[in-house]
Design a protein around this motif. Sequence first.
Motif, mmCIF file in Angstrom:
data_model
loop_
_atom_site.group_PDB
_atom_site.id
_atom_site.type_symbol
_atom_site.label_atom_id
_atom_site.label_comp_id
_atom_site.label_asym_id
_atom_site.label_seq_id
_atom_site.Cartn_x
_atom_site.Cartn_y
_atom_site.Cartn_z
ATOM 1 N N VAL A 286 0.006 4.282 0.796
ATOM 2 C CA VAL A 286 -0.292 5.272 1.830
ATOM 3 C C VAL A 286 0.797 5.230 2.901
ATOM 4 O O VAL A 286 1.107 4.167 3.432
ATOM 5 C CB VAL A 286 -1.670 4.998 2.456
ATOM 6 N N CYS B 182 1.362 2.810 6.116
ATOM 7 C CA CYS B 182 0.499 1.637 6.069
ATOM 8 C C CYS B 182 1.328 0.394 5.756
ATOM 9 O O CYS B 182 1.617 -0.407 6.642
ATOM 10 C CB CYS B 182 -0.612 1.831 5.046
ATOM 11 N N HIS C 291 -7.563 0.900 2.609
ATOM 12 C CA HIS C 291 -7.392 2.210 2.001
ATOM 13 C C HIS C 291 -8.148 2.324 0.692
ATOM 14 O O HIS C 291 -8.563 3.407 0.304
ATOM 15 C CB HIS C 291 -5.904 2.513 1.810
ATOM 16 N N CYS D 15 0.832 -1.189 0.000
ATOM 17 C CA CYS D 15 0.000 0.000 0.000
ATOM 18 C C CYS D 15 0.875 1.251 0.000
ATOM 19 O O CYS D 15 1.859 1.337 0.721
ATOM 20 C CB CYS D 15 -0.897 -0.024 1.230
ATOM 21 N N CYS E 135 -4.063 -0.982 -0.145
ATOM 22 C CA CYS E 135 -4.566 -2.146 0.578
ATOM 23 C C CYS E 135 -6.096 -2.082 0.603
ATOM 24 O O CYS E 135 -6.698 -1.092 0.207
ATOM 25 C CB CYS E 135 -4.003 -2.178 1.997
HETATM 26 ZN ZN LIG Z 1 -3.125 0.921 3.248
#
Ligand SMILES: [Zn+2]
Length: 74
Positions: free
Chosen positions: A19, A22, A55, A17, A52
């Motif tokens: 982000v 994360c 998210h 992921c 993910c």
């Molecule tokens: Zn994530």
Amino acid sequence: MSPEIARPRPPEEEENCLVPGCGAVAARRLSLTEARKAFSGLPDRGRRAPLCRDHYREWKKATKKARTLERATW
Ligand SMILES: [Zn+2]
């Protein structure tokens, strides 16, 4: 000796992921542009943004709202 074909795994298999903070295994891949509509501070790592499951769900919610706003401005 038989030459073993070590096929390089497609990079999509094990992306994480995007982000920050994360790092979970990505379930979906979006374009970075799309992902940035929901998440700020995404690292510039190519054109795609793996997300993910959680998210991705967040992104879906966020873009749903954005889409409604877009429609209102049109
Ligand atoms: Zn994530």
